[in-house]
Design a protein around this motif. Structure first.
Motif, PDB file in Angstrom:
ATOM      1  N   UNK A  13       4.777   4.058 -11.204  1.00  0.00           N
ATOM      2  CA  UNK A  13       4.962   2.700 -10.670  1.00  0.00           C
ATOM      3  C   UNK A  13       3.891   2.422  -9.619  1.00  0.00           C
ATOM      4  N   UNK A  14       3.452   1.202  -9.518  1.00  0.00           N
ATOM      5  CA  UNK A  14       2.416   0.863  -8.541  1.00  0.00           C
ATOM      6  C   UNK A  14       2.906   1.085  -7.116  1.00  0.00           C
ATOM      7  N   UNK A  15       1.966   1.347  -6.236  1.00  0.00           N
ATOM      8  CA  UNK A  15       2.301   1.486  -4.820  1.00  0.00           C
ATOM      9  C   UNK A  15       2.761   0.141  -4.266  1.00  0.00           C
ATOM     10  N   UNK A  16       3.806   0.157  -3.478  1.00  0.00           N
ATOM     11  CA  UNK A  16       4.284  -1.056  -2.829  1.00  0.00           C
ATOM     12  C   UNK A  16       3.372  -1.442  -1.671  1.00  0.00           C
ATOM     13  N   UNK A  17       3.623  -2.607  -1.104  1.00  0.00           N
ATOM     14  CA  UNK A  17       2.740  -3.103  -0.041  1.00  0.00           C
ATOM     15  C   UNK A  17       2.767  -2.206   1.196  1.00  0.00           C
ATOM     16  N   UNK A  18       3.928  -1.637   1.523  1.00  0.00           N
ATOM     17  CA  UNK A  18       3.995  -0.749   2.688  1.00  0.00           C
ATOM     18  C   UNK A  18       3.176   0.506   2.437  1.00  0.00           C
ATOM     19  N   UNK A  19       3.324   1.074   1.242  1.00  0.00           N
ATOM     20  CA  UNK A  19       2.532   2.265   0.909  1.00  0.00           C
ATOM     21  C   UNK A  19       1.041   1.935   0.918  1.00  0.00           C
ATOM     22  N   UNK A  20       0.668   0.813   0.342  1.00  0.00           N
ATOM     23  CA  UNK A  20      -0.750   0.440   0.325  1.00  0.00           C
ATOM     24  C   UNK A  20      -1.294   0.326   1.740  1.00  0.00           C
ATOM     25  N   UNK A  21      -0.503  -0.225   2.632  1.00  0.00           N
ATOM     26  CA  UNK A  21      -0.937  -0.353   4.021  1.00  0.00           C
ATOM     27  C   UNK A  21      -1.088   0.996   4.691  1.00  0.00           C
ATOM     28  N   UNK A  22      -0.128   1.895   4.439  1.00  0.00           N
ATOM     29  CA  UNK A  22      -0.196   3.218   5.068  1.00  0.00           C
ATOM     30  C   UNK A  22      -1.334   4.053   4.499  1.00  0.00           C
ATOM     31  N   UNK A  23      -1.688   3.825   3.250  1.00  0.00           N
ATOM     32  CA  UNK A  23      -2.801   4.590   2.665  1.00  0.00           C
ATOM     33  C   UNK A  23      -4.107   4.341   3.409  1.00  0.00           C
ATOM     34  N   UNK A  24      -4.195   3.225   4.108  1.00  0.00           N
ATOM     35  CA  UNK A  24      -5.390   2.970   4.905  1.00  0.00           C
ATOM     36  C   UNK A  24      -5.497   3.948   6.073  1.00  0.00           C
ATOM     37  N   UNK A  25      -4.393   4.603   6.407  1.00  0.00           N
ATOM     38  CA  UNK A  25      -4.387   5.594   7.488  1.00  0.00           C
ATOM     39  C   UNK A  25      -4.640   7.009   6.963  1.00  0.00           C
ATOM     40  N   UNK A  26      -4.689   7.183   5.665  1.00  0.00           N
ATOM     41  CA  UNK A  26      -4.873   8.518   5.079  1.00  0.00           C
ATOM     42  C   UNK A  26      -6.298   8.998   5.289  1.00  0.00           C
ATOM     43  N   UNK A  27      -6.445  10.321   5.348  1.00  0.00           N
ATOM     44  CA  UNK A  27      -7.771  10.928   5.467  1.00  0.00           C
ATOM     45  C   UNK A  27      -8.398  10.977   4.071  1.00  0.00           C
ATOM     46  N   UNK A  28      -9.597  10.472   3.948  1.00  0.00           N
ATOM     47  CA  UNK A  28     -10.365  10.489   2.697  1.00  0.00           C
ATOM     48  C   UNK A  28      -9.601   9.942   1.490  1.00  0.00           C
ATOM     49  N   UNK A  29      -9.095   8.710   1.587  1.00  0.00           N
ATOM     50  CA  UNK A  29      -8.464   8.127   0.407  1.00  0.00           C
ATOM     51  C   UNK A  29      -9.507   7.846  -0.671  1.00  0.00           C
ATOM     52  N   UNK A  30      -9.071   7.849  -1.906  1.00  0.00           N
ATOM     53  CA  UNK A  30      -9.955   7.544  -3.025  1.00  0.00           C
ATOM     54  C   UNK A  30      -9.090   7.049  -4.176  1.00  0.00           C
ATOM     55  N   UNK A  31      -9.679   6.582  -5.259  1.00  0.00           N
ATOM     56  CA  UNK A  31      -8.848   6.163  -6.389  1.00  0.00           C
ATOM     57  C   UNK A  31      -7.907   7.293  -6.783  1.00  0.00           C
ATOM     58  N   UNK A  32      -6.665   6.952  -6.993  1.00  0.00           N
ATOM     59  CA  UNK A  32      -5.656   7.972  -7.301  1.00  0.00           C
ATOM     60  C   UNK A  32      -4.869   8.401  -6.080  1.00  0.00           C
ATOM     61  N   UNK A  33      -5.259   7.914  -4.896  1.00  0.00           N
ATOM     62  CA  UNK A  33      -4.510   8.263  -3.692  1.00  0.00           C
ATOM     63  C   UNK A  33      -3.123   7.642  -3.727  1.00  0.00           C
ATOM     64  N   UNK A  34      -2.131   8.434  -3.365  1.00  0.00           N
ATOM     65  CA  UNK A  34      -0.754   7.943  -3.216  1.00  0.00           C
ATOM     66  C   UNK A  34      -0.091   8.700  -2.074  1.00  0.00           C
ATOM     67  N   UNK A  35       0.972   8.116  -1.558  1.00  0.00           N
ATOM     68  CA  UNK A  35       1.830   8.833  -0.610  1.00  0.00           C
ATOM     69  C   UNK A  35       2.924   9.492  -1.433  1.00  0.00           C
ATOM     70  N   UNK A  36       2.976  10.813  -1.375  1.00  0.00           N
ATOM     71  CA  UNK A  36       3.880  11.540  -2.272  1.00  0.00           C
ATOM     72  C   UNK A  36       5.354  11.310  -1.945  1.00  0.00           C
TER      73      UNK A  36
END
Ligand code: FES
Length: 106
Positions: free
Chosen positions: A62-85
């Motif tokens: 399922x696609x990442x929700x808006x909250x997850x998408x926002x938090x992914x901006x705080x992840x170290x070295x995000x790239x295509x395929x990044x998700x919060x597990x």
């Protein structure tokens, strides 16, 4: 019981069993595999459960929700395929899911 394959940054691979409905973050933390912190306990407010979903699986989640998408901006070295597990819930559809862990969470 679905399983997932977790690959550490150094290439060490683990096959884990997960409970139906359990988050990928919880399955990895409970298995004591280094690379996932899960500091907020799965509340989607820390990004320390960041990982890379294998290319073969990314479109099956399922696609990442808006909250997850926002938090992914705080992840170290995000790239295509990044998700919060913590936001990926295990199911029979995800049996065999491949997750690659980043070098660092902080
Ligand atoms: S455990 Fe904190 S965002 Fe996933």
């Amino acid at each position: 019981m679905p399983s997932l394959i977790c690959i550490e940054h150094d290439g060490t691979a683990h096959r884990l069993d997960a409970q139906m409905g359990q988050s990928v973050m919880r399955a990895i933390v409970d298995a004591a595999i280094p690379g996932i912190i899960g500091d907020c306990g799965g509340a989607c407010s820390c990004a320390t459960c960041h990982a890379y979903v294998d290319d073969a699986w990314i479109d099956r989640l399922p696609s990442a929700g808006s909250t997850e998408q926002g938090m992914l901006e705080c992840a170290i070295e995000p790239r295509p395929g990044s998700r919060l597990t913590c936001q990926i819930e295990m199911s029979t559809d995800l049996d065999g899911l491949v997750i690659r862990l980043p070098a660092s969470q902080i």
